[in-house]
Design an enzyme around this catalytic site. Structure first.
Site, mmCIF file in Angstrom:
data_model
loop_
_atom_site.group_PDB
_atom_site.id
_atom_site.type_symbol
_atom_site.label_atom_id
_atom_site.label_comp_id
_atom_site.label_asym_id
_atom_site.label_seq_id
_atom_site.Cartn_x
_atom_site.Cartn_y
_atom_site.Cartn_z
ATOM 1 N N CYS A 115 9.448 49.489 10.392
ATOM 2 C CA CYS A 115 10.870 49.606 10.428
ATOM 3 C C CYS A 115 11.326 51.357 10.240
ATOM 4 C CB CYS A 115 11.617 49.175 9.181
ATOM 5 S SG CYS A 115 11.148 47.024 9.285
ATOM 6 N N HIS A 116 10.693 52.140 10.921
ATOM 7 C CA HIS A 116 11.281 53.537 10.883
ATOM 8 C C HIS A 116 11.440 54.084 12.296
ATOM 9 C CE1 HIS A 116 8.069 53.471 7.415
ATOM 10 N NE2 HIS A 116 9.062 53.218 7.126
ATOM 11 N N PRO A 117 12.172 53.372 13.176
ATOM 12 C CA PRO A 117 12.419 53.765 14.459
ATOM 13 C C PRO A 117 13.238 55.229 14.587
ATOM 14 C CG PRO A 117 14.082 52.368 13.927
ATOM 15 C CD PRO A 117 13.093 52.174 12.861
ATOM 16 N N ASP B 286 8.167 54.623 16.893
ATOM 17 C CA ASP B 286 8.530 53.968 15.263
ATOM 18 C C ASP B 286 6.673 53.949 14.660
ATOM 19 O OD1 ASP B 286 9.160 52.349 13.211
ATOM 20 O OD2 ASP B 286 8.997 50.524 14.401
ATOM 21 N N HIS B 287 6.745 53.499 13.451
ATOM 22 C CA HIS B 287 5.386 53.587 12.829
ATOM 23 C C HIS B 287 5.139 51.918 12.896
ATOM 24 C CE1 HIS B 287 6.185 56.893 9.848
ATOM 25 N NE2 HIS B 287 5.365 57.400 11.191
#
Length: 504
Positions: free
Chosen positions: A443-445, A294-295
């Site tokens: 919120c970029h998994p 993720d980021h």
């Protein structure tokens, strides 16, 4: 809509990818397509979904699955990992940023065995998804999504942009297009002052097609697997168990968390992890649930001397891509300017703005596991934020750049104190501790069903699950290495290409 027992193609998950595929596949009137979505229809989602400034409130509504990670960092606190629940999926609850990520961040996909998935390979599919009003080179002009920078950016964010340029950073023209570094207003999925989700742009115009059946509030329980082939899906709806059969293929479009969960519950995954969860092993596929990344983001919160104007858009209308070290082949940091003081346990601010810093090409990797075959049992999520020291070093470089921007003359009329991490936190050890303790998720998994040709890959370069016929995955879970930007635009492109693969 009433479901029938058999279809040509079943799509499991009505988020971004599911909406794209449902719309594109049913352009063929002879195809019978079932779209299953665990959450509600668009009409049953909270009204705040449509209001761009209200998106931070959606995490506390039924439109979010409510996932939390296991304890992270030295303080052992879990991190919220929001994902959309309902038609449109995360495109209905995200911050509406539409950016491809820099082209160099896709180069590693081929190195990891994903053949034919370079930036240039994806470019026609990026273009197919969008009508980009800025008309920059390489952008789409006839896609379902209408994307453009904010018409009236917040004044404090324009001051941040001017400060970045004063600090020596490039003023980019189209930071969303994937070709530039620097700072600029980013494209947003906002049309006429309202959010445009994947359901709005793709699915709703296709709902009347006779070949499309959409069933909401339908929780996929497990895949039906027999003799090495996926033949359908068992799902729960209306208090009953239903079975749908696919004569051609089942496609998982439930996202990085949902697609991996369904594979694991169905007995597809690492055998040594499935047995303790009381799941019968159908196909030992070690990569399922691995490679979760993720980021993460670290927020520098600033007070302001004067009130910040009320938000009209998504709060984060301007961002920059830059390199943490000059010798890198492409940008590995994103800085985003946010027109509110993002809540932080270390500081409470009545009025202010935030500069968010995120490593865009993180080295840290984690896992997704299940503890039960029960579809209502939450997964165990460990993204391993900042477990790789390289990610900490990258963010420290970003913090230095952010602080220089904050000191620039363009922000003089706004500037108050930096309240988090605060002016006393200056050496690398103290800043590193701050980063590990006060990280949040962007919120970029991605990555739990990674694409490639190695033994640890879950899907091949045509998105087919290795070792099982009639089953593909087409969502963020197949991304082998996260691109250097918000991931939703990339998911649209993956789904557009998946539609072509399924038509063959």
């Amino acid at each position: 809509m009433k479901a029938r027992p058999d279809y040509d193609i079943i799509l499991v998950g009505g988020g971004t990818a599911g909406c794209v595929l449902a719309a594109r596949l049913t352009q063929d009137p002879d195809l019978r397509v079932l779209l299953l979505e665990a959450g509600p229809s668009t009409s049953a989602l909270p009204s705040a979904v449509a209001e761009p400034p209200a998106w931070p409130t959606l995490g506390a509504t039924p439109a979010n699955w409510g996932d939390m990670t296991v304890p992270q960092g030295p303080d052992g606190s879990p991190v919220a990992l929001p994902r959309g629940r309902g038609l449109g999926g995360s495109s209905a609850v995200n911050a509406m940023v539409f950016a491809r990520g820099h082209r160099t961040s896709y180069d590693s996909w081929a190195d990891l065995g994903a053949k034919g998935w370079s930036f240039d390979d994806l470019l026609p599919y990026f273009q197919r998804s969008e009508t980009a009003l800025g008309c920059a080179p390489g952008r789409g002009t006839n896609g379902p999504l209408t994307v453009a920078p904010a018409a009236r950016p917040n004044a404090v964010l324009l001051a941040c942009l001017a400060a970045a340029v004063q600090s020596g950073h490039r003023r980019a023209h189209d930071i969303s297009g994937g070709l530039e570094e620097g700072f600029a207003p980013v494209d947003l999925n906002i049309v006429a002052g309202r959010r445009q989700s994947a359901a709005d742009a793709y699915l709703l115009p296709a709902l009347d097609r006779p070949g499309l059946t959409v069933v909401t509030d339908a929780l996929a329980d497990r895949l039906i697997l027999k003799d090495g082939r996926c033949t359908g899906v068992r799902y729960l709806a209306d208090g009953r168990t239903h079975t749908a059969t696919a004569t051609r293929e089942v496609v998982l479009t439930a996202g990085t968390i949902g697609s991996a969960q369904l594979l694991l519950r169905s007995g597809v995954g690492p055998a040594d992890e499935l047995r303790p969860a009381d799941v019968d092993v159908v196909h030992d596929l070690p990569g399922v649930g691995r490679n979760l990344h993720d980021h993460p983001r670290v927020n520098l919160v600033h007070e302001t001397q004067v009130p910040v104007p009320p938000a009209r858009n998504n709060h984060g209308e301007i961002l920059g891509l830059l390199r943490s070290a000059p010798e890198l082949t492409g940008p590995d940091l994103q800085i985003i300017f946010i027109d509110i003081p993002v809540p932080n346990p270390a500081a409470t601010v009545a009025r202010g703005f935030t500069i968010g810093v995120s490593p865009m090409r993180p080295v840290s990797r984690g896992t997704l596991r299940i503890t039960s075959s029960d579809p209502t049992t939450p997964p165990v999520l460990d993204p391993g934020y900042f477990t790789a020291e390289e990610d900490v070093r990258a963010v420290l470089s970003g913090i230095a750049a952010a602080r220089e921007i904050a000191r620039s003359p363009a922000l003089a009329a706004w500037r108050g104190a930096e309240v988090s991490p605060g002016p006393g936190v200056v050496d690398d050890d103290a800043l590193g501790d701050f980063v590990r303790r006060h990280r949040t998720s962007y919120c970029h998994p991605v990555g739990t069903c990674a694409m490639g040709e190695s033994e640890t890959a879950v899907v091949d370069s045509e998105l087919r699950v290795r070792g099982i016929d009639g089953l593909r995955v087409a969502d963020a879970s197949v991304i082998p290495a996260i691109p250097s930007g918000n991931t939703n635009a990339t998911v649209y492109a993956i789904a557009e290409r998946a539609a072509d693969l399924l038509r063959r």
